[in-house]
Motif scaffolding. Sequence first.
Motif, short mmCIF file in Angstrom:
data_model
loop_
_atom_site.label_atom_id
_atom_site.label_comp_id
_atom_site.label_asym_id
_atom_site.label_seq_id
_atom_site.Cartn_x
_atom_site.Cartn_y
_atom_site.Cartn_z
N ILE A 53 0.83 -1.21 0.00
CA ILE A 53 0.00 0.00 0.00
C ILE A 53 0.87 1.26 0.00
O ILE A 53 0.61 2.21 -0.74
CB ILE A 53 -0.97 -0.02 1.19
N VAL A 54 1.92 1.27 0.80
CA VAL A 54 2.82 2.43 0.85
C VAL A 54 3.46 2.66 -0.51
O VAL A 54 3.46 3.79 -1.03
CB VAL A 54 3.90 2.25 1.94
N LYS A 55 3.98 1.61 -1.12
CA LYS A 55 4.62 1.74 -2.43
C LYS A 55 3.63 2.21 -3.48
O LYS A 55 3.94 3.06 -4.31
CB LYS A 55 5.27 0.43 -2.85
N LYS A 56 2.40 1.69 -3.43
CA LYS A 56 1.38 2.08 -4.40
C LYS A 56 0.98 3.54 -4.22
O LYS A 56 0.94 4.30 -5.18
CB LYS A 56 0.15 1.18 -4.25
N GLN A 57 0.69 3.94 -2.98
CA GLN A 57 0.24 5.31 -2.71
C GLN A 57 1.31 6.35 -3.05
O GLN A 57 0.99 7.46 -3.45
CB GLN A 57 -0.18 5.46 -1.25
N LEU A 58 2.57 5.98 -2.89
CA LEU A 58 3.67 6.92 -3.17
C LEU A 58 4.22 6.77 -4.58
O LEU A 58 5.16 7.46 -4.95
CB LEU A 58 4.79 6.74 -2.14
N SER A 59 3.63 5.84 -5.35
CA SER A 59 4.08 5.56 -6.72
C SER A 59 5.58 5.30 -6.77
O SER A 59 6.30 5.83 -7.61
CB SER A 59 3.72 6.72 -7.65
#
Length: 126
Positions: A53-59
């Motif tokens: 989720i962190v990687k996705k939200q921060l692209s």
Amino acid sequence: KQATTTRFCFQKPASIFNNGKANLSFTLQRPIPARLVLSCSVKQETVEKVLEIVKKQLSLAEDQKVTAGTKFTELGLIADSLDTVEIVMGLEEEFGITMAEERAKEIATVQHAAELIEELIQQKTA
């Protein structure tokens, strides 16, 4: 060989859980020394979902290293940033929880986020 006894005194009540059952409870009466770190064991699955989720939200790029110990400040997040709010919302949606704003602001690392999530899930199912 003589056994050594180590005693810990802390500032606030704490409990240790194992599969939803309290195993040990103690009261915190003074600050934890900086060299001592207490960590709860969380499911690897929870940590991996938080990382995703962190990687996705921060692209973030797939090859960018983000681990359980990664501090959100290392990723360029500040406590009141829109990215932080989006990450918290993503975590709430993924895990079916609601995170109080005060608690969300305390999160410093991916591991800490996973620990808080599991705590909230336990409270929800209790």
